[in-house]
Design a protein around this motif. Structure first.
Motif, short mmCIF file in Angstrom:
data_model
loop_
_atom_site.label_atom_id
_atom_site.label_comp_id
_atom_site.label_asym_id
_atom_site.label_seq_id
_atom_site.Cartn_x
_atom_site.Cartn_y
_atom_site.Cartn_z
N GLU A 96 48.95 30.94 34.47
CA GLU A 96 48.10 31.96 35.12
C GLU A 96 46.78 31.37 35.63
N GLU A 97 46.48 30.14 35.20
CA GLU A 97 45.25 29.49 35.68
C GLU A 97 45.43 28.86 37.05
N VAL A 98 46.68 28.86 37.54
CA VAL A 98 46.97 28.25 38.85
C VAL A 98 47.05 29.34 39.91
N ILE A 99 46.12 29.30 40.86
CA ILE A 99 46.08 30.28 41.95
C ILE A 99 46.56 29.58 43.21
N TRP A 100 47.51 30.18 43.91
CA TRP A 100 47.92 29.61 45.21
C TRP A 100 46.92 30.02 46.28
N THR A 101 46.48 29.04 47.05
CA THR A 101 45.59 29.31 48.18
C THR A 101 46.23 28.65 49.41
N ARG A 102 45.47 28.56 50.51
CA ARG A 102 46.01 27.90 51.70
C ARG A 102 45.83 26.38 51.65
N ASN A 103 44.74 25.94 51.02
CA ASN A 103 44.43 24.50 50.99
C ASN A 103 43.19 24.28 50.12
N THR A 104 42.76 23.05 50.02
CA THR A 104 41.56 22.73 49.23
C THR A 104 40.36 23.50 49.76
N SER A 105 40.25 23.55 51.08
CA SER A 105 39.09 24.23 51.68
C SER A 105 39.02 25.68 51.22
N GLU A 106 40.16 26.37 51.22
CA GLU A 106 40.13 27.77 50.80
C GLU A 106 39.80 27.88 49.31
N SER A 107 40.32 26.96 48.51
CA SER A 107 40.04 26.99 47.07
C SER A 107 38.53 26.84 46.81
N LEU A 108 37.91 25.91 47.54
CA LEU A 108 36.47 25.69 47.38
C LEU A 108 35.69 26.92 47.83
N ASN A 109 36.09 27.48 48.96
CA ASN A 109 35.42 28.68 49.46
C ASN A 109 35.57 29.85 48.49
N GLY A 263 47.37 44.19 49.08
CA GLY A 263 48.55 44.36 48.24
C GLY A 263 48.63 43.27 47.19
N ASP A 264 49.29 43.57 46.07
CA ASP A 264 49.58 42.62 45.00
C ASP A 264 48.39 42.28 44.11
N MET A 265 47.15 42.39 44.64
CA MET A 265 46.01 41.99 43.81
C MET A 265 45.44 43.19 43.03
N THR A 270 43.36 54.51 43.84
CA THR A 270 43.24 55.95 44.13
C THR A 270 42.56 56.06 45.49
N TYR A 271 42.40 57.26 46.00
CA TYR A 271 41.67 57.41 47.26
C TYR A 271 40.22 56.97 47.10
N GLU A 272 39.73 56.97 45.86
CA GLU A 272 38.31 56.64 45.64
C GLU A 272 38.08 55.16 45.34
N ASN A 273 38.95 54.57 44.53
CA ASN A 273 38.69 53.17 44.14
C ASN A 273 39.96 52.46 43.68
N ALA A 274 39.76 51.25 43.16
CA ALA A 274 40.93 50.44 42.76
C ALA A 274 40.58 49.58 41.54
N THR A 275 41.59 49.22 40.79
CA THR A 275 41.39 48.24 39.70
C THR A 275 42.24 47.01 40.00
N TRP A 276 41.82 45.88 39.39
CA TRP A 276 42.42 44.59 39.77
C TRP A 276 43.59 44.21 38.88
N ASN A 277 44.52 43.52 39.48
CA ASN A 277 45.69 43.02 38.77
C ASN A 277 45.28 41.89 37.81
N ASP A 278 46.20 41.52 36.94
CA ASP A 278 45.97 40.40 36.02
C ASP A 278 45.98 39.09 36.80
N PHE A 283 43.89 37.08 42.57
CA PHE A 283 43.40 36.22 43.67
C PHE A 283 44.47 35.95 44.72
N GLU A 284 45.56 36.70 44.69
CA GLU A 284 46.64 36.43 45.66
C GLU A 284 46.98 37.70 46.43
N ALA A 285 46.06 38.13 47.28
CA ALA A 285 46.27 39.37 48.04
C ALA A 285 47.32 39.15 49.12
N GLY A 286 48.18 40.14 49.28
CA GLY A 286 49.17 40.11 50.36
C GLY A 286 50.39 39.26 50.03
#
Ligand code: 7TS
Length: 423
Positions: A96-109, A263-265, A270-278, A283-286
């Motif tokens: 769970e400590e491994v997040i997929w991103t697009r590349n190093t640049s996105e990870s740093l950002n 999606g997925d994150m 609700t129409y008012e707000n949202a809570t985050w996934n585990d 960190f992996e929206a869409g």
């Protein structure tokens, strides 16, 4: 040593067998067999990785984490198995400590826009080194300006090694993050990350490691480095483009705000707000890059089978040979440590009379691919009073004969230019 006698712990590091796995190495460039010496920009891909992509699209293609049908379950399993392989490869405590991103640049950002956004305030400082890629400079410049914080640099000494004599004064009680490259993509220097981590932690700061040039080439253990965040790109380690990794310590990732929303994150909306996934999904929206994640798993399998100690040993031997050969050319100056034991398989050099772009173009005529330019490290390259350098970089598929081809190619180019009339 011949090119094919390097022995590995578990199996022979058979360079001919390795080269046979890379279809592109059969290509002719300008009627010459390709000599690919630009892995630091991106590596070539073995057929095992290419087949993983084709197999996925031909046999599995489905979205992940949302279906009950067989294909979706298979896609999800493949995607998550690849994450587990990467976690093991860098010795993460949990996948769970491994997040997929697009590349190093996105990870740093991502780290700059979430952890640092929440933790760096006015009057604080961010410490980086003078040998960073633009991807590990610009996000911090932006954040420092936004937060009224200070961006500090650890200098490189005249050998191109990190100067840590001032570490204790540069990293102080107002430092929130130290962000350093593990291996310079220009100088080849390897930085003392564990020492930087030690100092960062002593003042309550975190350490981020840009491992774009180290994870593909040497054993990297996030726990042994005592890192907090570590970033790399699959395309430099036999994997596809468009996918990278952010590894972070679970406790840090858990309290960080999301980077992108969708999606997925989410856990609940609700129409008012949202809570985050585990983690890691927060960190992996869409729809993620499923095919490329699975192919990254195949790249990790390939490297694991070779053994990263053997990969490193092969590159160390090539680098030592290349340094000896290149330094024997009077007209060439090598940037960075002259002692090959202090560097990885990246050699940037400047020719006394031939511009790097001319050299790169002339070498291409001989089928040899090198990189020329500022290598996305303009401040560092300019500190050598030049605006561009030539760079040869090596990987598992390179041989000593290819280094001979490079050195002969440089000499041939010199002879060609010496015959040119000067206007
Ligand atoms: N950090 C380092 C140390 C790098 O070498 C690179 C890419 C990056 C970050 C950015 O990686 P990306 O996958 O997000 O683009 N370095 C190079 C290079 O040296 N030549 O082309 C790309």
């Amino acid at each position: 040593m011949s090119d094919s006698t390097l022995t590995a712990g578990s199996r022979v590091f058979d360079i001919d067998a390795i080269r046979a796995d890379f279809p592109i190495l059969q290509r002719k460039i300008n009627d010459q067999t390709l000599v690919y010496l630009d892995t630091a920009a991106t590596s070539q891909k073995p057929k095992q990785v290419i087949e993983a992509l084709t197999n996925y699209y031909e046999q599995t293609n489905a979205n992940v984490h949302r279906g009950v049908h067989t294909l979706s379950i298979e896609a999800t399993d493949g995607y998550e198995l690849a994450r587990t392989k990467v976690a093991k490869f860098i010795n993460a405590v949990r996948p769970e400590e491994v997040i997929w991103t697009r590349n190093t640049s996105e990870s740093l950002n991502l780290v700059a826009a979430t952890w640092a956004e929440a933790n760096v305030g006015e009057g604080d400082n961010i410490v980086i080194t003078a040998m960073e890629h633009h991807s590990n400079i610009v996000p911090w410049q932006h954040l420092a300006e936004k937060k009224n914080a200070e961006l500090r640099y650890l200098a490189a000494d005249e050998d191109g090694l990190l100067d840590i004599s001032e570490l204790d004064s540069i990293v102080d009680s107002r430092t929130k993050i130290v962000a350093a490259t593990h291996m310079s993509n220009v100088l080849g220097s390897i930085n003392p990350i564990a020492e930087l981590a030690n100092r960062a932690h002593a003042v309550g700061a975190v350490i981020l490691v840009d491992a774009a040039q180290s994870v593909p080439h040497m054993p990297v253990d996030v726990q042994a480095l005592d890192a907090d965040f570590l970033c790399f790109s699959a395309h430099k380690m036999l994997g596809p483009t468009g996918i990278g990794v952010l590894w972070g310590r679970y406790e840090l990732l858990e309290v960080m705000p999301p980077y992108m929303f969708g999606g997925d994150m989410i856990l609940e909306v609700t129409y008012e707000n949202a809570t985050w996934n585990d983690l890691p999904y927060k960190f992996e929206a869409g729809t993620p890059n499923i095919a490329d994640a699975i192919a990254t798993g195949a790249a990790v399998d390939y490297l694991t089978e070779l053994g990263m100690d053997n990969v490193w040993q092969h590159e160390q031997e090539l680098t030592a040979y290349a340094m000896e050969q290149i330094l024997s050319l009077d007209s060439v100056k090598v940037l960075g440590p002259q002692d090959s034991a202090l560097r990885g398989g990246v050699i940037s050099f400047i020719h006394g009379t031939i511009h790097p772009h001319d050299l790169g173009t002339a070498l291409d005529q001989q089928g040899i691919a090198i990189r020329t330019g500022h290598h996305c490290a303009m401040p560092l390259v300019r500190s050598f009073d030049v605006v561009a350098a030539a760079r040869a970089s090596f990987y598992i598929y390179n041989t000593k004969s290819e280094i001979d081809a490079l050195v002969n190619g440089i000499s041939e180019t010199e002879r060609y230019f010496s015959r040119c009339p000067v206007a």
